[in-house]
Design an enzyme around this catalytic site. Structure first.
Site, mmCIF file in Angstrom:
data_model
loop_
_atom_site.group_PDB
_atom_site.id
_atom_site.type_symbol
_atom_site.label_atom_id
_atom_site.label_comp_id
_atom_site.label_asym_id
_atom_site.label_seq_id
_atom_site.Cartn_x
_atom_site.Cartn_y
_atom_site.Cartn_z
ATOM 1 N N GLU A 1 0.832 -1.211 0.000
ATOM 2 C CA GLU A 1 0.000 0.000 0.000
ATOM 3 C C GLU A 1 0.866 1.261 0.000
ATOM 4 O OE1 GLU A 1 -3.024 2.437 -0.403
ATOM 5 O OE2 GLU A 1 -3.258 0.266 -0.477
ATOM 6 N N GLU B 1 0.940 6.612 -6.894
ATOM 7 C CA GLU B 1 -0.160 7.534 -7.166
ATOM 8 C C GLU B 1 0.268 8.989 -6.963
ATOM 9 O OE1 GLU B 1 -3.749 6.502 -5.152
ATOM 10 O OE2 GLU B 1 -4.006 4.671 -6.332
ATOM 11 N N LYS C 1 -2.256 3.740 -12.255
ATOM 12 C CA LYS C 1 -2.836 3.708 -10.909
ATOM 13 C C LYS C 1 -3.651 2.437 -10.695
ATOM 14 C CE LYS C 1 -3.163 8.646 -9.913
ATOM 15 N NZ LYS C 1 -4.088 9.719 -9.551
ATOM 16 N N ASP C 2 -4.376 1.998 -11.712
ATOM 17 C CA ASP C 2 -5.153 0.766 -11.600
ATOM 18 C C ASP C 2 -4.249 -0.451 -11.405
ATOM 19 O OD1 ASP C 2 -7.491 2.182 -11.874
ATOM 20 O OD2 ASP C 2 -7.806 1.649 -13.983
#
Length: 56
Positions: free
Chosen positions: A3, A10, A28-29
């Protein structure tokens, strides 16, 4: 940990391109999918370890 990498990717994408960009959206995906895969693998490993502890 995954994360944190996702958040860094991001933030870097937002810094480089502040307008809507389809390529940035894909990046980003992919980063978000990597987090999901990491969580899934973590759950599988925890499940295997629990199984090993409870069966033995």
């Amino acid at each position: 940990m995954a994360e944190l990498f996702n958040s860094a990717i991001e933030a870097l994408c937002d810094f480089v391109e502040d307008q809507h960009n389809e390529k940035i959206k894909v990046i980003k995906d992919i980063a978000a999918a990597a987090v999901g895969i990491s969580i899934l693998l973590w759950v599988i490993v925890i499940g295997m370890e629990l199984w090993r502890v409870l069966v033995d």
